[in-house]
Motif scaffolding. Sequence first.
Motif, mmCIF file in Angstrom:
data_model
loop_
_atom_site.group_PDB
_atom_site.id
_atom_site.type_symbol
_atom_site.label_atom_id
_atom_site.label_comp_id
_atom_site.label_asym_id
_atom_site.label_seq_id
_atom_site.Cartn_x
_atom_site.Cartn_y
_atom_site.Cartn_z
ATOM 1 N N PRO A 74 74.520 33.003 27.721
ATOM 2 C CA PRO A 74 75.829 32.444 27.358
ATOM 3 C C PRO A 74 75.778 30.931 27.170
ATOM 4 N N LYS A 75 76.489 30.458 26.166
ATOM 5 C CA LYS A 75 76.640 29.030 25.858
ATOM 6 C C LYS A 75 75.312 28.375 25.465
ATOM 7 N N ALA A 102 80.782 37.871 20.604
ATOM 8 C CA ALA A 102 81.001 36.416 20.620
ATOM 9 C C ALA A 102 79.750 35.661 20.158
ATOM 10 N N ILE A 103 79.018 36.254 19.192
ATOM 11 C CA ILE A 103 77.840 35.620 18.609
ATOM 12 C C ILE A 103 78.268 34.897 17.337
ATOM 13 N N MET A 104 78.035 33.584 17.289
ATOM 14 C CA MET A 104 78.475 32.765 16.166
ATOM 15 C C MET A 104 77.290 32.357 15.299
ATOM 16 N N ILE A 105 77.448 32.528 13.987
ATOM 17 C CA ILE A 105 76.432 32.139 13.007
ATOM 18 C C ILE A 105 77.143 31.325 11.921
ATOM 19 N N PRO A 106 76.788 30.063 11.733
ATOM 20 C CA PRO A 106 77.496 29.236 10.760
ATOM 21 C C PRO A 106 77.188 29.617 9.324
ATOM 22 N N THR A 107 78.161 29.411 8.437
ATOM 23 C CA THR A 107 77.953 29.585 7.001
ATOM 24 C C THR A 107 77.041 28.466 6.494
ATOM 25 N N LYS A 141 78.270 36.889 28.363
ATOM 26 C CA LYS A 141 77.180 37.800 28.682
ATOM 27 C C LYS A 141 75.966 37.487 27.819
ATOM 28 N N PRO A 142 74.759 37.721 28.337
ATOM 29 C CA PRO A 142 73.549 37.530 27.520
ATOM 30 C C PRO A 142 73.535 38.516 26.353
ATOM 31 N N TRP A 159 66.422 36.824 35.316
ATOM 32 C CA TRP A 159 67.874 36.748 35.087
ATOM 33 C C TRP A 159 68.485 38.145 35.095
ATOM 34 N N GLU A 160 67.860 39.081 34.398
ATOM 35 C CA GLU A 160 68.392 40.435 34.340
ATOM 36 C C GLU A 160 68.397 41.081 35.723
#
Length: 208
Positions: A72-73, A105-110, A131-132, A187-188
Amino acid sequence: MAVIHLTDRHTKDRGIFEKNLESVSSYVFVNNSAVVDQFEISLTIGDSYTNMFPAREEIFGNIPEEGVLIRPKTAMLFTTAEVLNLPHNIFGVIFPKGSMFIRYAIMIPTTKIDPGFHDNLYIFVQNMGSKPYRIKRGDVIASVSFFSTDSTPSEIRKTQKPSHKGRMPRLRDSILSVLRRIAERTWELLVAMIGGGIVLTIIQKVWG
């Protein structure tokens, strides 16, 4: 300016592409692995990635078989499996898949691809959620559509991203890759232990 109808305007033949570089009926060249729809090409995760910025050719590592975890983040930069070559009168625009943000909540820029570009692509992926999210080679991550320009310049500078295809992994890269995998597994395991502890506490209170 119109969206290119790729059914008639893409080719996997280098000779046809080169012959029509400046033609009004020019073609988008794609490699054999590309999945071409009527108005877009799906972009999938390739072999390499980095989570260190600013990104440089030498800090890219190979994606392991189990993929990589974006916490996350945080953000990572991936190469695509698809290789594109654009003629002088076509540019491309990379679009994110809306479902990626809505569900995870996965962001991919144009991103714009200039005429004359030749290479596989970089895709910037940022986890805005709590969440991962695991990404593996071959995952569909975005799509690209193409647009015609109003004019066709006779000369244009070919552009490409820094190439790292075919380089041998350095010892430092291998060590970092192993450490990343250990950190991801830890982490998991930690998340699972915390979750298990919460469930156990609830059960004890209910049945206490």
